[in-house]
Design an enzyme around this catalytic site. Structure first.
Site, PDB file in Angstrom:
ATOM      1  N   ASP A 137      12.320   0.806   5.642  1.00 21.17           N
ATOM      2  CA  ASP A 137      11.457   1.093   4.490  1.00 21.17           C
ATOM      3  C   ASP A 137      12.099   2.170   3.637  1.00 21.17           C
ATOM      4  O   ASP A 137      12.735   3.078   4.167  1.00 21.17           O
ATOM      5  CB  ASP A 137      10.069   1.562   4.985  1.00 21.17           C
ATOM      6  CG  ASP A 137       8.978   1.341   3.951  1.00 21.17           C
ATOM      7  OD1 ASP A 137       9.053   1.946   2.875  1.00 21.17           O
ATOM      8  OD2 ASP A 137       8.056   0.562   4.229  1.00 21.17           O
ATOM      9  N   LYS A 194      -1.778   2.742  -1.011  1.00 19.88           N
ATOM     10  CA  LYS A 194      -1.498   1.792  -2.094  1.00 19.88           C
ATOM     11  C   LYS A 194      -2.136   2.218  -3.411  1.00 19.88           C
ATOM     12  O   LYS A 194      -1.883   1.611  -4.445  1.00 19.88           O
ATOM     13  CB  LYS A 194      -1.990   0.394  -1.711  1.00 19.88           C
ATOM     14  CG  LYS A 194      -1.184  -0.210  -0.583  1.00 19.88           C
ATOM     15  CD  LYS A 194      -1.579  -1.642  -0.322  1.00 19.88           C
ATOM     16  CE  LYS A 194      -1.151  -2.528  -1.473  1.00 19.88           C
ATOM     17  NZ  LYS A 194      -1.398  -3.950  -1.207  1.00 19.88           N
ATOM     18  N   LYS A 221       7.298 -14.341  -6.091  1.00 23.41           N
ATOM     19  CA  LYS A 221       6.950 -14.874  -4.762  1.00 23.41           C
ATOM     20  C   LYS A 221       7.163 -16.395  -4.723  1.00 23.41           C
ATOM     21  O   LYS A 221       7.605 -16.947  -3.709  1.00 23.41           O
ATOM     22  CB  LYS A 221       5.493 -14.533  -4.422  1.00 23.41           C
ATOM     23  CG  LYS A 221       5.246 -13.034  -4.214  1.00 23.41           C
ATOM     24  CD  LYS A 221       5.856 -12.537  -2.920  1.00 23.41           C
ATOM     25  CE  LYS A 221       5.593 -11.066  -2.677  1.00 23.41           C
ATOM     26  NZ  LYS A 221       6.158 -10.577  -1.419  1.00 23.41           N
ATOM     27  N   SER A 268       2.665 -14.873  -1.360  1.00 25.90           N
ATOM     28  CA  SER A 268       1.387 -14.402  -1.896  1.00 25.90           C
ATOM     29  C   SER A 268       0.588 -15.524  -2.548  1.00 25.90           C
ATOM     30  O   SER A 268       1.165 -16.464  -3.119  1.00 25.90           O
ATOM     31  CB  SER A 268       1.636 -13.316  -2.943  1.00 25.90           C
ATOM     32  OG  SER A 268       0.440 -12.978  -3.603  1.00 25.90           O
ATOM     33  N   PHE A 284       1.148  -0.990   4.171  1.00 22.92           N
ATOM     34  CA  PHE A 284      -0.148  -1.430   4.705  1.00 22.92           C
ATOM     35  C   PHE A 284       0.018  -2.525   5.777  1.00 22.92           C
ATOM     36  O   PHE A 284      -0.215  -2.294   6.980  1.00 22.92           O
ATOM     37  CB  PHE A 284      -0.986  -1.898   3.510  1.00 22.92           C
ATOM     38  CG  PHE A 284      -2.231  -2.665   3.820  1.00 22.92           C
ATOM     39  CD1 PHE A 284      -3.043  -2.343   4.904  1.00 22.92           C
ATOM     40  CD2 PHE A 284      -2.623  -3.720   2.988  1.00 22.92           C
ATOM     41  CE1 PHE A 284      -4.211  -3.065   5.163  1.00 22.92           C
ATOM     42  CE2 PHE A 284      -3.784  -4.435   3.240  1.00 22.92           C
ATOM     43  CZ  PHE A 284      -4.565  -4.115   4.331  1.00 22.92           C
ATOM     44  N   ASN A 301      -6.422 -12.068  -0.415  1.00 21.47           N
ATOM     45  CA  ASN A 301      -6.819 -10.674  -0.712  1.00 21.47           C
ATOM     46  C   ASN A 301      -7.006  -9.885   0.580  1.00 21.47           C
ATOM     47  O   ASN A 301      -8.082  -9.932   1.185  1.00 21.47           O
ATOM     48  CB  ASN A 301      -8.119 -10.665  -1.519  1.00 21.47           C
ATOM     49  CG  ASN A 301      -7.905 -11.218  -2.910  1.00 21.47           C
ATOM     50  OD1 ASN A 301      -7.621 -12.415  -3.081  1.00 21.47           O
ATOM     51  ND2 ASN A 301      -8.011 -10.380  -3.910  1.00 21.47           N
ATOM     52  N   VAL A 302      -5.991  -9.155   0.967  1.00 14.69           N
ATOM     53  CA  VAL A 302      -6.018  -8.472   2.259  1.00 14.69           C
ATOM     54  C   VAL A 302      -6.679  -7.096   2.122  1.00 14.69           C
ATOM     55  O   VAL A 302      -6.436  -6.375   1.154  1.00 14.69           O
ATOM     56  CB  VAL A 302      -4.582  -8.267   2.806  1.00 14.69           C
ATOM     57  CG1 VAL A 302      -4.635  -7.861   4.276  1.00 14.69           C
ATOM     58  CG2 VAL A 302      -3.735  -9.520   2.620  1.00 14.69           C
ATOM     59  N   ALA A 320       8.305  -5.186  -0.544  1.00 14.09           N
ATOM     60  CA  ALA A 320       8.328  -5.833  -1.861  1.00 14.09           C
ATOM     61  C   ALA A 320       7.836  -4.844  -2.893  1.00 14.09           C
ATOM     62  O   ALA A 320       7.210  -3.828  -2.558  1.00 14.09           O
ATOM     63  CB  ALA A 320       7.417  -7.059  -1.865  1.00 14.09           C
ATOM     64  N   TYR A 351       5.024 -10.964 -10.816  1.00 14.84           N
ATOM     65  CA  TYR A 351       4.927 -10.748  -9.361  1.00 14.84           C
ATOM     66  C   TYR A 351       4.724 -12.097  -8.654  1.00 14.84           C
ATOM     67  O   TYR A 351       5.454 -12.444  -7.714  1.00 14.84           O
ATOM     68  CB  TYR A 351       3.760  -9.788  -9.056  1.00 14.84           C
ATOM     69  CG  TYR A 351       3.368  -9.745  -7.597  1.00 14.84           C
ATOM     70  CD1 TYR A 351       4.127  -9.045  -6.663  1.00 14.84           C
ATOM     71  CD2 TYR A 351       2.225 -10.419  -7.144  1.00 14.84           C
ATOM     72  CE1 TYR A 351       3.769  -9.016  -5.328  1.00 14.84           C
ATOM     73  CE2 TYR A 351       1.856 -10.390  -5.805  1.00 14.84           C
ATOM     74  CZ  TYR A 351       2.629  -9.692  -4.902  1.00 14.84           C
ATOM     75  OH  TYR A 351       2.273  -9.670  -3.574  1.00 14.84           O
TER      76      TYR A 351
HETATM   77  N1  LIG Z   1      -2.042  -6.573   0.465  1.00 10.33           N
HETATM   78  C1  LIG Z   1      -2.273  -7.762  -0.075  1.00 10.33           C
HETATM   79  O1  LIG Z   1      -3.436  -8.088  -0.442  1.00 10.33           O
HETATM   80  C2  LIG Z   1      -1.151  -8.749  -0.260  1.00 10.33           C
HETATM   81  C3  LIG Z   1      -1.456 -10.011  -0.792  1.00 10.33           C
HETATM   82  C4  LIG Z   1      -0.434 -10.918  -0.953  1.00 10.33           C
HETATM   83  C5  LIG Z   1       0.858 -10.608  -0.571  1.00 10.33           C
HETATM   84  N2  LIG Z   1       1.132  -9.383  -0.086  1.00 10.33           N
HETATM   85  C6  LIG Z   1       2.539  -9.075   0.307  1.00 10.33           C
HETATM   86  O2  LIG Z   1       2.530  -8.462   1.572  1.00 10.33           O
HETATM   87  C7  LIG Z   1       3.633  -7.568   1.686  1.00 10.33           C
HETATM   88  C8  LIG Z   1       3.137  -6.207   2.140  1.00 10.33           C
HETATM   89  O3  LIG Z   1       2.287  -5.676   1.126  1.00 10.33           O
HETATM   90  P1  LIG Z   1       1.380  -4.406   1.379  1.00 10.33           P
HETATM   91  O4  LIG Z   1       0.042  -4.715   0.844  1.00 10.33           O
HETATM   92  O5  LIG Z   1       1.521  -3.967   2.778  1.00 10.33           O
HETATM   93  O6  LIG Z   1       2.066  -3.361   0.371  1.00 10.33           O
HETATM   94  P2  LIG Z   1       2.623  -1.885   0.630  1.00 10.33           P
HETATM   95  O7  LIG Z   1       3.022  -1.351  -0.711  1.00 10.33           O
HETATM   96  O8  LIG Z   1       1.659  -1.079   1.418  1.00 10.33           O
HETATM   97  O9  LIG Z   1       3.902  -2.155   1.519  1.00 10.33           O
HETATM   98  C9  LIG Z   1       5.176  -2.443   0.997  1.00 10.33           C
HETATM   99  C10 LIG Z   1       6.177  -1.571   1.721  1.00 10.33           C
HETATM  100  O10 LIG Z   1       7.498  -1.941   1.283  1.00 10.33           O
HETATM  101  C11 LIG Z   1       8.243  -0.767   1.019  1.00 10.33           C
HETATM  102  N3  LIG Z   1       9.256  -1.116   0.039  1.00 10.33           N
HETATM  103  C12 LIG Z   1       9.041  -1.538  -1.241  1.00 10.33           C
HETATM  104  N4  LIG Z   1      10.212  -1.791  -1.833  1.00 10.33           N
HETATM  105  C13 LIG Z   1      11.184  -1.521  -0.906  1.00 10.33           C
HETATM  106  C14 LIG Z   1      12.612  -1.606  -0.934  1.00 10.33           C
HETATM  107  N5  LIG Z   1      13.262  -1.998  -2.022  1.00 10.33           N
HETATM  108  N6  LIG Z   1      13.284  -1.283   0.178  1.00 10.33           N
HETATM  109  C15 LIG Z   1      12.633  -0.886   1.302  1.00 10.33           C
HETATM  110  N7  LIG Z   1      11.281  -0.796   1.374  1.00 10.33           N
HETATM  111  C16 LIG Z   1      10.577  -1.116   0.277  1.00 10.33           C
HETATM  112  C17 LIG Z   1       7.217   0.243   0.519  1.00 10.33           C
HETATM  113  O11 LIG Z   1       7.643   1.592   0.651  1.00 10.33           O
HETATM  114  C18 LIG Z   1       6.019  -0.087   1.393  1.00 10.33           C
HETATM  115  O12 LIG Z   1       6.041   0.662   2.585  1.00 10.33           O
HETATM  116  C19 LIG Z   1       4.311  -7.555   0.313  1.00 10.33           C
HETATM  117  O13 LIG Z   1       5.420  -8.430   0.351  1.00 10.33           O
HETATM  118  C20 LIG Z   1       3.246  -8.103  -0.604  1.00 10.33           C
HETATM  119  O14 LIG Z   1       3.807  -8.730  -1.741  1.00 10.33           O
HETATM  120  C21 LIG Z   1       0.164  -8.435   0.093  1.00 10.33           C
END
Ligand SMILES: NC(=O)c1ccc[n+]([C@@H]2O[C@H](COP(=O)([O-])OP(=O)(O)OC[C@H]3O[C@@H](n4cnc5c(N)ncnc54)[C@H](O)[C@@H]3O)[C@@H](O)[C@H]2O)c1
Length: 307
Positions: A33, A177, A142, A115, A12, A168-169, A75, A138
């Site tokens: 990825d 997701k 972080k 996060s 995302f 909260n994105v 992650a 989790y």
């Molecule tokens: N979306 C939110 O609200 C939010 C809030 C706080 C923090 N975050 C952080 O933002 C970052 C992105 O989150 P997101 O919402 O885009 O999630 P997401 O699941 O859409 O993206 C994570 C990406 O990482 C890849 N991935 C996971 N483990 C992997 C690995 N071991 N090796 C290679 N690729 C791997 C997944 O395939 C995925 O494409 C994360 O670190 C998450 O913890 C997101």
């Protein structure tokens, strides 16, 4: 031409960032990825390279080569995963590996996703200096990433390590997701299906919802941060679930009343709110999207998307 590596770029936030770096910074962007929760459809139209590997491995080091900066988004993001070892290895050990790669190839800037989960249920507004009180592994992973980053930055003063605590994105490209997608998206799906949106009684719990375009802006600003730091990325102006439904109704031309459910959880956050002073001072970050405007912009995209 600058070259950037975006881990988690099929996900995302990472895919939104990869497109913005290519378009706004005219950069060469490589995505790393393993497609565990990301999807190639998030990258349709992407002009850069994609390395398919695990961030915890080392085979990708040489293939990624030297870059100007790393954006580390990959992650394990499922906050309900209870295997603590799996979560810690996926997030903390893999982050150490990314830092090793930066050292090996002389990459001087690493921006990584932390996060708001590090704050758990602590008092608002949540400030970067307060002691982390995560409520799940989790959030703990972080918080430890932030510790690793701080120690690493202290040892390597020629490098800049910027941690961004997203709240909260919501926004385009979160579809894959599934159950971890934002409440904005979950409620949109219910309302599009003609159902009344279901939320816990009485919809007054507050969240610092932040539109992904602001998150991307914060990441781009981190390229100019003058020193290593950890900053909140949010709006500082929380909205409640009733307001999300109100914004969705308006954007969709509907008038669906919420259906209130008993909350079965003993632990449930009543409020999250970021203190935005540090991000303003160190990243020159100013959120541009209110909840109402962000939801309207997002719904316009969703309405053109075929899932
Ligand atoms: N979306 C939110 O609200 C939010 C809030 C706080 C923090 N975050 C952080 O933002 C970052 C992105 O989150 P997101 O919402 O885009 O999630 P997401 O699941 O859409 O993206 C994570 C990406 O990482 C890849 N991935 C996971 N483990 C992997 C690995 N071991 N090796 C290679 N690729 C791997 C997944 O395939 C995925 O494409 C994360 O670190 C998450 O913890 C997101």
């Amino acid at each position: 031409m600058k070259k950037y590596l975006v881990t988690g770029g099929a996900g995302f936030v990472g895919s939104n960032l990869a497109f913005a770096l290519a378009a706004e910074r005219k950069a060469r962007v490589t995505v790393l990825d393993d497609f565990s929760s990301g999807n190639y459809k998030n990258l349709l139209g992407f002009s850069g390279d994609v390395i398919t590997d695990d961030i915890g491995a080392r085979g990708w080091f040489d293939r990624a080569g030297k870059v100007d900066a790393i954006f580390h988004e990959a992650a394990m993001v499922d906050t309900t995963v209870s295997d603590q070892g799996v979560m810690m290895r996926s997030n903390v050990d893999a982050f150490r590996n990314v830092l090793d790669y930066a050292l090996k190839f002389g990459v001087k800037r690493v921006v990584y996703a932390s996060s708001a989960a590090v704050y758990g249920n602590s008092p608002c507004p949540m400030h970067e200096d307060q002691a982390p009180t995560p409520e799940n592994v989790y959030g703990f992973s972080k918080a430890i990433m932030d510790n690793v980053a701080r120690e690493f930055a202290a040892e390597h003063k020629d490098m800049t390590i910027v941690g961004l605590r997203y709240f909260n994105v919501y926004g385009p490209r979160e579809y894959y997701k599934g159950k971890m997608a934002s409440m904005v998206f979950q409620l949109y799906r219910q309302m599009k299906a003609g159902k009344r949106p279901r939320i816990f009684k009485f919809g007054e719990q507050l969240r610092d919802f932040v539109y992904v375009k602001d998150i991307v802006r914060g990441n781009l600003n981190a390229l100019d941060a003058e020193k290593s730091c950890v900053c909140n990325l949010a709006t500082g102006k929380p909205g409640n679930f009733n307001e999300v439904i109100e914004a969705l109704n308006k954007a969709l031309g509907l008038d669906l009343a919420p259906e209130y459910l008993d909350n079965p959880y003993a632990f449930y956050q009543n409020k999250t709110q970021a203190d935005m002073r540090q991000a303003r001072a160190l990243l020159n970050y100013r959120p541009e999207w209110s909840l109402a405007d962000g939801v309207a912009d997002y719904v316009a995209v969703l309405e053109k998307t075929r899932f």
